[in-house]
Design an enzyme around this catalytic site. Structure first.
Site, PDB file in Angstrom:
ATOM      1  CG  HIS A 123     -10.056  -3.983 -13.776  1.00  0.00           C
ATOM      2  ND1 HIS A 123      -9.053  -4.296 -12.879  1.00  0.00           N
ATOM      3  CD2 HIS A 123     -11.183  -3.860 -13.027  1.00  0.00           C
ATOM      4  CE1 HIS A 123      -9.543  -4.379 -11.666  1.00  0.00           C
ATOM      5  NE2 HIS A 123     -10.833  -4.112 -11.720  1.00  0.00           N
ATOM      6  CG  ASP A 130      -0.741  19.707 -19.457  1.00  0.00           C
ATOM      7  OD1 ASP A 130      -1.682  19.604 -20.268  1.00  0.00           O
ATOM      8  OD2 ASP A 130      -0.678  20.601 -18.599  1.00  0.00           O
ATOM      9  CE  LYS A 305      -7.523  -3.496  -7.861  1.00  0.00           C
ATOM     10  NZ  LYS A 305      -8.361  -4.325  -7.069  1.00  0.00           N
TER      11      LYS A 305
END
Length: 419
Positions: A123, A130, A305
């Site tokens: 998830h 780089d 979240k």
């Protein structure tokens, strides 16, 4: 040793100083920065995502990765077999023919059009460029993260990171590729060839990169949340799309509110899946009567979240506060200790609460009843014990399948929006 001491020690370890952290809100801010970074890459691009759809955003990522590979950049793309189930052979073949290494985490064939491989998903949403720039958050590569998608467009967040923390994130994603079949020898050679031994400080933020897996780090993200809630003295704001946390977290939120901390939850008022709101609302009585403020985001589906505590601690990532994220899925969050970033996140969330949310009052819920008491009893004990019994759920060993040719797909498979 008490649980508090253990959680506090866990949260006190592994701070990496000297980083720059920028908050990116929604696809309008996130996608241009990621695609620009890929266009400017010179050596390496690594992308992990739960969802990649073959829409206008997916096509832009597709073009950026192909162009990077064409100019000699090493490009690795990891997608999840449940979250990204229906990519066409032409889409995948266009990547692999250009030299992009495409891997699928735990691919599974649909059964009568239904995808059953829902447990223990990859998830995470991570990009490393780089070994010098990283992106971590909750935003997938799909057009429903853009406002022009319409009423179902998602509200979400990610961060752009520069500085020494990127080395840790880079090592992590290289290890994930190695575990998927390349092996430790490849990992050492790749790390030696691409890692920058001394990445210069880029800012003032201290950062931890925290992951959840089904081996050694089964509850790291949850422990950081618990430590932050327990140590908060002024305010806690949690914005989370899929809210059904464990018993301990509910208990600590109630305790924090009762000792005078301003505890606020921003949850879905217009969920992409109705059961999400039903599950969260089962907890409303317990939280409201302890003094927790609950706001339902009603503008469109909330997919974020993120959280903050007091004036320094913040987190942004892929982990929901529900059984899948806390006990089953592979997740990644960054924990940030920085006043400026905390203030920026607070301003964004405060504006969300003031302008786009409905505050839930105890009077909205109706009176307690015998059925509500019985239901509440079972819900609370479910919360208390699910971390134990969830371990009995199928614990297959998910595989990472490299794609030299496209994985055959069942035309009956449907996309998922739970991410």
């Amino acid at each position: 040793m008490s649980g508090y001491a253990t959680d506090t020690q866990a949260a006190a370890r592994r701070w990496t100083e000297g980083n720059r952290v920028a908050l990116l809100e929604n696809g309008e801010q996130f996608f241009p920065r990621v695609f620009e970074a890929i266009r400017e890459a010179r050596r390496e691009v690594i992308v992990e995502t739960f969802i990649l759809f073959e829409d206008k955003v997916g096509e832009q990522l597709h073009a950026a990765l192909r162009a990077a590979a064409a100019r000699g950049v090493k490009v690795d793309l990891m997608i999840d077999g449940f979250g990204s189930p229906s990519l066409s052979p032409g889409f995948i073949g266009g990547l692999t023919s250009a030299g992009v290494q495409v891997r699928v985490f735990d691919p599974g064939r649909p059964f009568f059009g239904q995808r059953l491989n829902v447990l223990r998903r990859m998830h995470r949403k991570i990009v490393v460029i780089d070994s010098a720039l990283a992106f971590v958050g909750g935003i997938n590569y799909s057009a429903d993260h853009l406002l022009d998608f319409g009423p179902k467009a998602k509200q979400d967040y990610a961060v752009e990171l520069a500085g020494p923390i990127v080395s840790e994130i880079h090592r992590f994603v290289l290890q994930a590729i190695a575990i998927g079949g390349k092996g430790p020898g490849w990992y050492r050679r790749r790390l030696k060839a691409t890692a920058q031994d001394n990445i210069a400080p880029a800012g003032e933020a201290a950062v931890q990169f925290v992951t959840r897996d089904n081996r050694r780090h089964t509850n790291d993200i949850e422990r950081h949340y618990l430590a932050a809630i327990r140590s908060a003295r002024r305010r806690i704001v949690i914005a989370n799309a899929y809210f059904f946390p464990g018993y301990r977290m509910i208990k600590e939120m109630r305790r924090a509110a009762r000792r005078g901390v301003d505890v606020r939850l921003i949850l879905q008022g217009e969920p992409d899946m109705p059961i999400v709101k039903v599950a969260a609302s089962l907890l409303y009585h317990h939280l409201l009567h302890a003094g927790v403020r609950i706001y339902e985001y009603c503008e469109r589906p909330l997919h974020g979240k993120v959280a903050l505590a007091d004036d320094q601690w913040s987190t942004v990532g892929s982990s929901n506060l529900d059984p899948l994220s806390l006990s089953l899925n592979l997740e990644a969050n960054v924990i940030v200790r920085d006043r400026s970033f905390n203030q920026t996140l607070w301003e964004r969330l405060d504006a969300l609460m003031r302008n786009n949310c409905k505050r839930v009052q105890a009077s909205d819920l109706g009176e307690w009843s015998a059925w509500r008491l019985v239901r509440s009893f079972f819900v609370f004990h479910l919360l208390r014990w699910y971390p134990s019994w969830v371990g009995w759920l199928p614990r297959h060993a998910p595989q990472v399948k490299p794609l030299d040719t496209p994985v055959p797909q069942d035309a009956g498979a449907t996309r998922t929006d739970a991410a």
